[in-house]
Scaffold this active site. Structure first.
Site, short mmCIF file in Angstrom:
data_model
loop_
_atom_site.label_atom_id
_atom_site.label_comp_id
_atom_site.label_asym_id
_atom_site.label_seq_id
_atom_site.Cartn_x
_atom_site.Cartn_y
_atom_site.Cartn_z
N GLU A 13 -36.24 -15.11 -8.29
CA GLU A 13 -37.68 -14.56 -8.13
C GLU A 13 -38.76 -14.75 -9.11
O GLU A 13 -39.75 -14.75 -8.72
CB GLU A 13 -37.77 -12.83 -8.07
CG GLU A 13 -36.65 -12.31 -6.83
CD GLU A 13 -36.41 -10.59 -7.39
OE1 GLU A 13 -36.24 -9.96 -6.14
OE2 GLU A 13 -36.30 -10.16 -8.25
N ASP A 200 -33.56 -8.34 3.89
CA ASP A 200 -32.46 -7.66 4.80
C ASP A 200 -33.23 -6.34 5.44
O ASP A 200 -34.20 -5.90 5.24
CB ASP A 200 -31.35 -7.10 3.95
CG ASP A 200 -31.72 -6.41 2.54
OD1 ASP A 200 -32.03 -6.99 1.66
OD2 ASP A 200 -31.74 -5.11 3.07
N1 ADE Z 1 -33.27 -5.76 -2.56
C1 ADE Z 1 -33.36 -6.43 -1.34
N2 ADE Z 1 -32.67 -5.73 -0.54
C2 ADE Z 1 -32.32 -4.37 -0.93
C3 ADE Z 1 -31.69 -3.31 -0.51
N3 ADE Z 1 -31.06 -3.41 0.89
N4 ADE Z 1 -31.62 -2.10 -1.26
C4 ADE Z 1 -32.03 -2.08 -2.52
N5 ADE Z 1 -32.51 -3.37 -3.16
C5 ADE Z 1 -32.82 -4.33 -2.16
#
Ligand code: ADE
Length: 232
Positions: A13, A200
């Site tokens: 990042e 996601d």
């Molecule tokens: N960072 C990226 N995706 C995430 C998720 N599903 N839950 C917590 N932190 C995250």
């Protein structure tokens, strides 16, 4: 003079920012390496905090105490909490809260840290607008949303847990650091914004999607941060 603290939880990042930076000084504190110098002509301190709320809060306090930053930006990836927010899109925080705080037994709303007098920590309006405008310039193909970022010390990868978080907090995305950076910035009266690219959907597909999309998402968010620095 302005001095911007930039926090990413993971190396991917912040690595593009570190490469692009002219580094003047490296300082190690609390097992974190703080890189001070200029980035895109702007005085900055770039740091990888490590994952989770404790690491992020510690890191933010060090930026305030030891580097006297005037602004804080958190860049990284997140899970989407809205159907229309897709992998690759960007969320800019309007505010941030802890989804894993629960002191309802003493009358506090779910998510509120007792005795602070606020449920969600508001992001700086000007930084929010700058981020949104810059995103449209740098990433014209990517949708940008403004909304609430919710954080907890859990990776959310279950539809039921996700739905409960949505019902309780009306978040746009979920991650593991933003609220504690916001919380610490709020206590130190330092303006902040959280910029997160979606990796996601925070449901049962997250375990599969996250490794495939995290790198591209992290790079998009960092590119946006780099671009907005001169106009802060
Ligand atoms: N960072 C990226 N995706 C995430 C998720 N599903 N839950 C917590 N932190 C995250």
């Amino acid at each position: 003079m302005k001095k911007v603290g930039i926090i990413g939880a993971m190396e991917l990042e912040v690595e593009a920012l570190k490469w692009a930076m002219q580094i003047r000084r490296r300082v190690e504190k609390a097992s974190m390496e703080f890189l001070e110098g200029t980035l895109n002509g702007t005085e900055t301190v770039v740091v990888r905090s490590g994952i989770g709320k404790v690491n992020a809060a510690l890191c933010t306090q060090i930026l305030c105490d030891c580097f006297e930053v005037t602004h804080i930006i958190n860049t990284g990836v997140a899970g989407s909490l809205k159907n229309e927010i897709n992998i690759g899109d960007i969320v800019v925080s309007t505010d941030a809260l802890h989804h894993d705080v629960d002191v309802r037994v003493f009358g506090y709303p779910l998510g509120e840290v007792p005795q602070l007098g606020c449920l969600a920590f508001p992001a700086d309006d000007r930084l929010v607008q700058l981020a949104v405008n810059c995103c449209k310039e740098v990433n014209p193909d990517i949708e940008v949303y403004q909304g609430r970022v919710v954080s907890g010390d859990q990776f959310i990868s279950d539809k039921g847990v996700k739905n409960r978080i949505i019902e309780n907090f009306q978040g746009f995305c979920v991650e593991m650091e933003g609220a504690s950076i916001a919380h610490t910035a709020y206590l130190n009266h330092v303006p902040f914004v959280i910029i997160r690219a979606i990796s996601d959907k925070a449901d049962d597909s997250a375990e599969m999607d996250y490794p495939s999309f995290e790198k591209a998402a992290a790079v998009h968010s960092a590119a946006l941060v780099e671009h907005m620095l001169p106009v802060i």
